[in-house]
Design a protein around this motif. Structure first.
Motif, PDB file in Angstrom:
ATOM      1  N   MET A 263      60.572  16.908  24.825  1.00 28.32           N
ATOM      2  CA  MET A 263      61.369  18.286  24.545  1.00 28.32           C
ATOM      3  C   MET A 263      60.110  19.170  25.278  1.00 28.32           C
ATOM      4  SD  MET A 263      61.602  20.305  20.910  1.00 28.32           S
ATOM      5  CE  MET A 263      59.966  20.682  20.733  1.00 28.32           C
ATOM      6  N   GLN A 264      60.847  20.258  25.974  1.00 30.94           N
ATOM      7  CA  GLN A 264      60.153  21.077  26.597  1.00 30.94           C
ATOM      8  C   GLN A 264      60.363  22.448  26.056  1.00 30.94           C
ATOM      9  OE1 GLN A 264      60.191  20.874  31.067  1.00 30.94           O
ATOM     10  NE2 GLN A 264      60.993  23.094  31.203  1.00 30.94           N
ATOM     11  N   PHE A 265      59.134  23.549  25.910  1.00 28.52           N
ATOM     12  CA  PHE A 265      59.262  24.872  25.693  1.00 28.52           C
ATOM     13  C   PHE A 265      58.216  25.696  26.074  1.00 28.52           C
ATOM     14  CE2 PHE A 265      57.051  22.402  22.361  1.00 28.52           C
ATOM     15  CZ  PHE A 265      55.957  23.053  22.111  1.00 28.52           C
ATOM     16  N   PRO A 266      58.219  27.020  26.074  1.00 27.19           N
ATOM     17  CA  PRO A 266      56.967  27.784  26.583  1.00 27.19           C
ATOM     18  C   PRO A 266      56.027  28.026  25.608  1.00 27.19           C
ATOM     19  CG  PRO A 266      58.967  29.119  26.278  1.00 27.19           C
ATOM     20  CD  PRO A 266      59.335  27.799  25.993  1.00 27.19           C
ATOM     21  N   GLU A 267      54.884  28.107  26.011  1.00 29.43           N
ATOM     22  CA  GLU A 267      53.665  28.265  24.954  1.00 29.43           C
ATOM     23  C   GLU A 267      53.789  29.575  24.243  1.00 29.43           C
ATOM     24  OE1 GLU A 267      48.742  28.594  24.884  1.00 29.43           O
ATOM     25  OE2 GLU A 267      49.854  28.175  26.876  1.00 29.43           O
ATOM     26  N   SER A 268      54.354  30.515  24.873  1.00 31.19           N
ATOM     27  CA  SER A 268      54.442  31.978  24.421  1.00 31.19           C
ATOM     28  C   SER A 268      55.251  32.011  23.191  1.00 31.19           C
ATOM     29  CB  SER A 268      54.922  33.153  25.481  1.00 31.19           C
ATOM     30  OG  SER A 268      56.023  32.724  25.987  1.00 31.19           O
ATOM     31  N   TRP A 269      56.537  31.256  23.241  1.00 33.24           N
ATOM     32  CA  TRP A 269      57.402  31.152  22.282  1.00 33.24           C
ATOM     33  C   TRP A 269      56.714  30.362  20.933  1.00 33.24           C
ATOM     34  CZ3 TRP A 269      63.087  28.821  23.100  1.00 33.24           C
ATOM     35  CH2 TRP A 269      63.795  29.204  21.901  1.00 33.24           C
ATOM     36  N   LEU A 270      56.100  29.390  21.395  1.00 29.45           N
ATOM     37  CA  LEU A 270      55.575  28.831  20.273  1.00 29.45           C
ATOM     38  C   LEU A 270      54.350  29.651  19.593  1.00 29.45           C
ATOM     39  CD1 LEU A 270      54.707  26.046  18.622  1.00 29.45           C
ATOM     40  CD2 LEU A 270      53.097  25.561  20.287  1.00 29.45           C
ATOM     41  N   ARG A 271      53.786  30.343  20.195  1.00 25.86           N
ATOM     42  CA  ARG A 271      52.781  31.550  19.538  1.00 25.86           C
ATOM     43  C   ARG A 271      53.210  32.676  18.756  1.00 25.86           C
ATOM     44  NH1 ARG A 271      47.400  30.415  20.914  1.00 25.86           N
ATOM     45  NH2 ARG A 271      47.013  28.853  22.440  1.00 25.86           N
ATOM     46  N   GLU A 272      54.772  32.905  19.299  1.00 22.15           N
ATOM     47  CA  GLU A 272      55.233  33.633  18.295  1.00 22.15           C
ATOM     48  C   GLU A 272      55.586  33.261  16.811  1.00 22.15           C
ATOM     49  OE1 GLU A 272      58.905  35.339  19.702  1.00 22.15           O
ATOM     50  OE2 GLU A 272      58.064  35.931  21.597  1.00 22.15           O
ATOM     51  N   PHE A 273      55.614  31.993  16.588  1.00 17.74           N
ATOM     52  CA  PHE A 273      55.696  31.627  15.379  1.00 17.74           C
ATOM     53  C   PHE A 273      54.398  31.206  14.681  1.00 17.74           C
ATOM     54  CE2 PHE A 273      60.298  30.607  16.766  1.00 17.74           C
ATOM     55  CZ  PHE A 273      60.824  31.399  15.918  1.00 17.74           C
ATOM     56  N   CYS A 274      53.410  30.753  15.560  1.00 19.18           N
ATOM     57  CA  CYS A 274      52.151  30.384  15.075  1.00 19.18           C
ATOM     58  C   CYS A 274      51.280  30.432  16.044  1.00 19.18           C
ATOM     59  CB  CYS A 274      52.117  29.130  14.471  1.00 19.18           C
ATOM     60  SG  CYS A 274      50.794  28.270  13.729  1.00 19.18           S
ATOM     61  N   ASN A 275      50.366  31.389  15.908  1.00 16.01           N
ATOM     62  CA  ASN A 275      49.186  31.635  16.988  1.00 16.01           C
ATOM     63  C   ASN A 275      47.740  31.359  16.609  1.00 16.01           C
ATOM     64  OD1 ASN A 275      48.140  32.545  19.337  1.00 16.01           O
ATOM     65  ND2 ASN A 275      48.395  34.587  18.951  1.00 16.01           N
ATOM     66  N   PRO A 276      47.391  30.144  16.559  1.00 15.33           N
ATOM     67  CA  PRO A 276      45.956  29.879  16.283  1.00 15.33           C
ATOM     68  C   PRO A 276      45.037  30.235  17.258  1.00 15.33           C
ATOM     69  CG  PRO A 276      47.248  27.819  17.122  1.00 15.33           C
ATOM     70  CD  PRO A 276      47.961  28.823  17.092  1.00 15.33           C
ATOM     71  N   PRO A 277      43.730  30.375  17.083  1.00 10.59           N
ATOM     72  CA  PRO A 277      42.698  30.855  18.051  1.00 10.59           C
ATOM     73  C   PRO A 277      42.376  29.702  18.863  1.00 10.59           C
ATOM     74  CG  PRO A 277      41.953  30.708  16.027  1.00 10.59           C
ATOM     75  CD  PRO A 277      43.291  30.511  15.400  1.00 10.59           C
ATOM     76  N   LEU A 278      43.110  29.170  19.642  1.00 10.42           N
ATOM     77  CA  LEU A 278      42.950  27.868  20.327  1.00 10.42           C
ATOM     78  C   LEU A 278      43.524  28.358  21.761  1.00 10.42           C
ATOM     79  CD1 LEU A 278      44.215  25.062  18.206  1.00 10.42           C
ATOM     80  CD2 LEU A 278      41.822  25.899  18.517  1.00 10.42           C
ATOM     81  N   SER A 279      42.592  27.726  22.752  1.00 13.68           N
ATOM     82  CA  SER A 279      42.994  27.765  24.108  1.00 13.68           C
ATOM     83  C   SER A 279      44.300  26.721  24.463  1.00 13.68           C
ATOM     84  CB  SER A 279      41.982  27.488  25.091  1.00 13.68           C
ATOM     85  OG  SER A 279      41.791  25.998  24.962  1.00 13.68           O
ATOM     86  N   THR A 280      44.953  26.976  25.591  1.00 10.90           N
ATOM     87  CA  THR A 280      46.166  26.208  25.759  1.00 10.90           C
ATOM     88  C   THR A 280      45.681  24.874  25.794  1.00 10.90           C
ATOM     89  OG1 THR A 280      47.087  27.803  27.219  1.00 10.90           O
ATOM     90  CG2 THR A 280      47.802  25.617  27.401  1.00 10.90           C
ATOM     91  N   GLN A 281      44.628  24.307  26.537  1.00 11.09           N
ATOM     92  CA  GLN A 281      44.268  23.003  26.363  1.00 11.09           C
ATOM     93  C   GLN A 281      44.147  22.406  25.171  1.00 11.09           C
ATOM     94  OE1 GLN A 281      44.538  20.680  29.073  1.00 11.09           O
ATOM     95  NE2 GLN A 281      44.185  19.271  27.414  1.00 11.09           N
ATOM     96  N   ALA A 282      43.283  23.292  24.069  1.00 13.76           N
ATOM     97  CA  ALA A 282      42.803  22.895  22.777  1.00 13.76           C
ATOM     98  C   ALA A 282      44.056  22.708  22.046  1.00 13.76           C
ATOM     99  CB  ALA A 282      41.774  23.825  22.317  1.00 13.76           C
ATOM    100  N   LEU A 283      45.190  23.657  22.300  1.00 12.70           N
ATOM    101  CA  LEU A 283      46.484  23.511  21.533  1.00 12.70           C
ATOM    102  C   LEU A 283      47.093  22.221  21.995  1.00 12.70           C
ATOM    103  CD1 LEU A 283      48.484  24.964  19.732  1.00 12.70           C
ATOM    104  CD2 LEU A 283      49.309  26.112  21.636  1.00 12.70           C
ATOM    105  N   ALA A 284      47.216  21.864  23.394  1.00  9.53           N
ATOM    106  CA  ALA A 284      47.649  20.576  23.547  1.00  9.53           C
ATOM    107  C   ALA A 284      47.143  19.344  22.827  1.00  9.53           C
ATOM    108  CB  ALA A 284      47.831  20.499  24.931  1.00  9.53           C
ATOM    109  N   ASP A 285      45.805  19.539  22.988  1.00  6.51           N
ATOM    110  CA  ASP A 285      45.061  18.409  22.193  1.00  6.51           C
ATOM    111  C   ASP A 285      45.297  18.289  20.872  1.00  6.51           C
ATOM    112  OD1 ASP A 285      44.080  17.903  24.776  1.00  6.51           O
ATOM    113  OD2 ASP A 285      42.067  18.958  24.440  1.00  6.51           O
ATOM    114  N   THR A 286      45.237  19.359  20.144  1.00 12.06           N
ATOM    115  CA  THR A 286      45.483  19.338  18.632  1.00 12.06           C
ATOM    116  C   THR A 286      46.926  18.685  18.351  1.00 12.06           C
ATOM    117  OG1 THR A 286      44.126  21.255  18.346  1.00 12.06           O
ATOM    118  CG2 THR A 286      45.806  20.800  16.672  1.00 12.06           C
TER     119      THR A 286
END
Length: 809
Positions: free
Chosen positions: A1-24
């Motif tokens: 499944m593919q989606f943009p990071e900005s859309w995900l952060r509209e629902f939940c925006n933790p204080p993480l960088s893009t790479q840290a978000l992907a690792d989580t």
């Protein structure tokens, strides 16, 4: 499944960088397979508007454009795009801009240049030139209200990252942006924005009659009539952009809305053209022979195992998979019916693969879609339809909601001690309860036990192990201790009297055979012809129609290997295989190593074809024969001495086949391929085959010391006459039995004589043969005298006469 990071952060925006978000996400089991920027790096590109577009004085296909980029002066830019016209707003690369690298890998810098004698102070760009897509048919046209001079990266939100998730089948609840955000909120503790579903005002009471005839197919069906929509409306750029970044192209506004809600909330839905529906809808299983033309242009034939939606005239869609072409919305649509349903996963799983295609809807429904929010999601679709395709005359009807069979939540119990043991680290009840509550699960705790009632969207929570996995995910796999497991190690020593599988394989290789590995499922014809098995074990779901049964013999697989090699012009083939065969046996119990009613012994089989030895100058070429195969069997079993007796085997020549016995017990067969099968396989020469029980082959006597004889041995040759039907094995058995434990050291047949047909006066009858045998006699006590030798020979002759009817020639 593919989606943009900005859309995900509209629902939940933790204080993480893009790479840290992907690792989580990855460490929680939602594997981020790839992250990549929406657009390659470039700079100096702004929004511009073409104010003047005049024909180039020296080129038919070029225009000289005056472009407003929000500055004090218009820029004169030469452009060859076919859609370059006055009034459109497009990306404009000003002097000094750097565009994405070309094929040479170097950035492309914009300079003042001349094209056919006219100066150009910039460049108007297509989507391909900016690295946004492969579209190079013309300039990238922007919205009419795009701010002049604004950086194109900010205007198109290009400072974004695309996430590609590789989700396992149990993560159907995460097949949406909101679903992934829900997981992210549980993992990070960041707040989750819950979408709102305002109810649309109902101005009409129109309902479409819907009849659910198969509750085992559809557990809930909700729908609403909306009249007087505008299907020619333009899909908003923000929706087109988000769909594109989810890998979905824009089709038409009504279709785009349905797709958008699916990516947003995980709810596949369908919008029917109401005027194309005859009467009402029936949700049922298909009938054999019914056909349906789908939206993708394919026409499929259904049966009673495929769910459908039909009107009074014909089929309208494949349930939970794809809509039909007959009721699809188009530019002439005025009234629509919005449908959102809950389809049972087991009723959808595998259906689309029957027709060799897959859909996003089927992918989600076969994993499980939340049955509780069909009404809310219809309200969301209605909201978007009114905002995008609404007209002053647009009116909505009430939602018709039918729930013939909703899934009942089944509580699942988690034992804290069991979770600690499986995860491998000490856990408290509070830790487990907190992890499950963060996932939005209803938790009820008792002493050492936690009872969880899964929410409607968690179809995967059925066992205690499922809850243990959730606890481990939320606590974090990276926090698990890296301790080596402790266990009792008990060496398993192989008896010295049993060869290893590798030793047997090395012995076969030393005999000139090459090992092959074949499938255990074979053609049914091989079983009937080569194994005489009229009732083979059938596969319920074969990988290919010609591989539908389990093999009871290895010979068919070796014949196929031979055929494949001959097709590639191989002149000499010697192959073997060690593998299991599968036989019906009611005495086999069910255990961790066996299946009740089925025996799975290991066998070794070999095939020799062509010349008996590789081509060489020192001897004449000779085809392999029965005795070559027999010799290989003897070499494989050495130092044990097998016996051979004439026998019959379905795959072998009736006159050139022998049963192999070891210690009097049958262990297999050796022989030449039956002429019938040689002809049906189209073989120029007959191959030699043998198949033996592998456990018997692994027998290996423990070496025993025997001193070297100090006294001279004696050899005596005897010629005896016996009937043609007397076998070599009978002769050897009688001779060895005469002096068992005595003076006989060896007994070897070295000549066979048969009279010529029609000869007269011979001492040997036509049904007799003469055998010359060399006896080797030896004593460890004293030198043999003539009397000892004569006595021993007479004892052997008497035994031969008694057991085989032999007479001295």
């Amino acid at each position: 499944m593919q989606f943009p990071e900005s859309w995900l952060r509209e629902f939940c925006n933790p204080p993480l960088s893009t790479q840290a978000l992907a690792d989580t996400l990855t460490m929680a089991g939602l594997e981020v397979e790839e992250t990549r920027p929406v657009a390659p790096p470039f700079s100096g590109v702004v929004v511009g508007e073409i104010r003047v577009a005049e024909q180039h004085p020296n080129a038919d296909r070029l225009r000289v454009c005056q472009v407003d980029v929000g500055g004090p002066q218009l820029l004169s830019i030469v452009c060859g795009a076919p859609n370059a016209r006055v009034g459109i707003r497009v990306p404009c690369a000003v002097v000094g801009a750097e565009l994405p690298p070309g094929e040479d890998g170097k950035p492309f810098r914009i300079k003042v240049g001349k094209l056919r004698g006219v100066q150009s102070h910039g460049m108007l760009c297509s989507a391909r030139e900016l690295g946004l897509s492969q579209d190079h048919g013309g300039l990238l046209e922007l919205a009419a209200d795009a701010p002049l001079g604004q950086d194109i990266r900010a205007h198109l939100q290009l400072e974004d990252t695309l996430f590609t998730l590789k989700l396992t089948p149990n993560l159907g609840h995460a097949l949406s942006v909101h679903g992934v955000a829900r997981e992210l909120a549980a993992l990070t503790g960041a707040p989750l924005k819950t979408p709102q579903f305002p109810q649309a005002a109902t101005a009409i009471a129109d309902r479409l009659p819907v009849r659910i005839e198969a509750p085992d197919l559809c557990g809930r069906f909700s729908g609403r009539v909306v009249r007087h929509v505008n299907p020619r409306a333009q899909t908003p750029e923000w929706m087109v952009q988000r769909l594109a970044r989810c890998g979905q192209r824009s089709v038409a506004p009504l279709v785009d809305i349905s797709n958008y809600v699916m990516f947003e909330l995980g709810r596949p839905s369908h919008i029917f053209d109401l005027d194309k529906i005859e009467g009402g809808l029936a949700v049922r299983w298909g009938k054999p022979g019914e056909t349906l033309k789908l939206l993708n242009g394919n026409t499929v034939t259904v049966d009673e195992t495929v769910g459908v939606i039909a009107d009074e005239r014909a089929l309208e869609s494949l349930a939970g998979i794809m809509g039909g072409d007959a009721t699809a919305v188009d530019e002439g649509t005025r009234d629509i019916f919005i449908e959102a349903a809950f389809w049972w996963p087991e009723a959808i799983a595998g259906r689309s693969r029957r027709y060799n295609f897959a859909t996003d809807a089927g992918h989600r429904f076969e994993r499980g879609v939340d049955p509780e929010h069909t009404i809310e999601h219809i309200e969301r679709i209605t909201e978007l339809v009114l905002a995008i395709c609404g007209t002053p005359e647009t009116v909505c009807g009430p939602i018709d909601d039918q729930q013939p069979r909703m899934p009942a939540p089944t509580p699942v119990t988690l034992r804290v001690a069991r979770a600690s043991k499986v995860i491998g680290m000490p856990l408290s009840q509070a830790q487990c309860a907190d992890a499950l509550e963060r996932l939005g699960l209803a938790v009820r705790a008792r002493e050492g036990v936690i009872e969880v009632t899964p929410p409607s969207y968690r179809f995967d929570l059925r066992l205690e192990e499922d809850l243990i996995e959730e606890v481990a995910r939320i606590i974090g796999y990276q926090k698990l201790p890296t301790e080596a497991p402790l266990g009792r190690i008990a060496p398993r020593l192989r008896p010295e009297s049993r060869r290893s599988r590798y030793a047997v394989r090395r012995e076969m290789a030393a005999l000139g055979y090459q090992e092959t590995i074949n499938f255990s499922f074979v053609q049914e014809r091989w079983e009937q012809e080569l194994a005489g098995n009229g009732a083979p074990i059938r596969l319920l779901n074969p990988i290919a129609s010609q591989m539908s049964v389990m093999r009871s013999s290895l010979l068919g697989s070796l014949m196929q290997v031979l055929r494949s090699n001959l097709d590639r012009k191989a002149a000499r083939v010697r192959v073997f295989e060690v593998g299991r065969v599968f036989l019906r046996d009611a005495s086999v119990p069910d255990s961790d190593t066996s299946v009740q009613g089925y025996a799975q012994p290991v066998r070794i089989a070999a095939l020799a074809y062509g010349s008996s030895a590789p081509l060489q100058w020192g001897g004449k070429e000779r085809l392999v024969d029965f005795f070559d195969a027999k010799g290989d069997v003897q070499a494989l079993l050495a130092p044990l001495q097998p016996d051979f007796e004439a026998a019959e085997h379905p795959a072998m020549h009736p006159g050139r086949c022998a049963r192999v016995l070891l210690g009097g017990r049958p262990m297999g067969f050796v022989g030449e391929l039956h002429p019938r099968w040689r002809q049906s396989w189209g073989l120029p020469h007959a191959p030699m085959l043998f198949e033996l029980d592998f456990d018997a082959v692994r027998q290996h006597p423990v070496p025993v010391f025997h001193p070297v004889g100090r006294l001279q041995h004696v050899e005596r040759d005897i010629a005896i006459v016996v009937k043609e039907g007397i076998s070599h094995a009978q002769i050897m058995q009688a001779a060895r039995g005469a002096l068992a434990g005595g003076l006989l050291r060896s007994c070897v047949l070295f000549d066979v004589f048969r009279p010529q047909p029609g000869s007269t006066g011979a001492a040997i009858a036509a049904d007799e043969k003469s055998l010359a045998i060399r006896l080797t006699l030896e004593s460890s006590q004293a030198t043999l005298t003539d009397a000892d030798i004569d006595t021993a020979v007479q004892q052997i002759l008497q035994a031969l006469a008694q057991h085989t009817g032999a007479r001295l020639r």
